[in-house]
Design an enzyme around this catalytic site. Structure first.
Site, mmCIF file in Angstrom:
data_model
loop_
_atom_site.group_PDB
_atom_site.id
_atom_site.type_symbol
_atom_site.label_atom_id
_atom_site.label_comp_id
_atom_site.label_asym_id
_atom_site.label_seq_id
_atom_site.Cartn_x
_atom_site.Cartn_y
_atom_site.Cartn_z
ATOM 1 C CD GLU A 7 -4.791 1.697 -2.122
ATOM 2 O OE1 GLU A 7 -5.130 0.915 -1.200
ATOM 3 O OE2 GLU A 7 -4.501 2.796 -2.180
ATOM 4 C CG ASP A 53 -1.195 2.965 6.031
ATOM 5 O OD1 ASP A 53 -1.341 3.361 4.856
ATOM 6 O OD2 ASP A 53 -0.365 3.503 6.857
ATOM 7 C CG ASP A 101 -1.861 1.236 1.290
ATOM 8 O OD1 ASP A 101 -2.196 1.831 0.090
ATOM 9 O OD2 ASP A 101 -2.318 1.603 2.346
#
Length: 164
Positions: free
Chosen positions: A67, A140, A7
């Site tokens: 992501e 996260d 992430d």
């Protein structure tokens, strides 16, 4: 098969490592790469690059899942996140690790079954799916684990999108 979920962010980059075996999915590790706002942008990106390389060396992932930036309200946030994504993609390319990308909506749909799920719902499902005693503290890190789990689900269903 080892999957490294990422992430990306400039201040905090979450990571999650899982192992897919014939028995299912096992938790390996998760955490965050944090950089200081006092450091220059290039130093922060270098720190992220070096830490991603260390994760790759430590875990030897077969796949990296990151992501995808699909919507942003603030260009001041989107640009640094895109830069962090760039150094992460570079680290994967140098080690010839296949990369897949998912939006948060895709991850939530595959993990919770609802694309607008709350962070707490994601954390609860990740805790359950990985048989953890408690959910990851960091959003996260939880998001990174969600990316890795999503990859496994789509791999098993043979619905993986095109590589990054």
């Amino acid at each position: 098969m080892i999957i490294l979920g990422i992430d990306p962010g400039t201040a905090t980059t979450g990571y999650g490592v899982i192992r897919k075996s014939q028995k299912g999915i096992d938790f390996v590790a998760c955490g965050c790469i944090k950089t200081s706002p006092d450091d220059s942008p290039q130093d922060r990106l270098n720190q992220i690059f070096n830490q991603i390389n260390k994760l790759i060396k430590d875990f030897s992932p077969d796949a990296l899942v990151i992501e995808r930036l699909f919507f942003f309200k603030n260009a001041k946030t989107a640009i640094p996140v895109s830069q962090a994504r760039g150094v992460i993609l570079l680290a994967a390319a140098r080690k010839k690790i296949p990369v897949s990308e998912f939006t948060p909506l895709e991850v939530k749909m595959n993990i919770v079954g609802y694309g607008r799920a709350q962070k707490t719902q994601m954390q609860k499902m990740i805790k359950k799916l990985l048989n953890l005693d408690k959910a990851p503290k960091s959003d996260d890190a939880a998001d990174a684990l969600g990316l890795a789990i999503c990859y496994v689900y789509l791999l098993q269903s043979k619905r993986l999108p095109k590589k990054a």
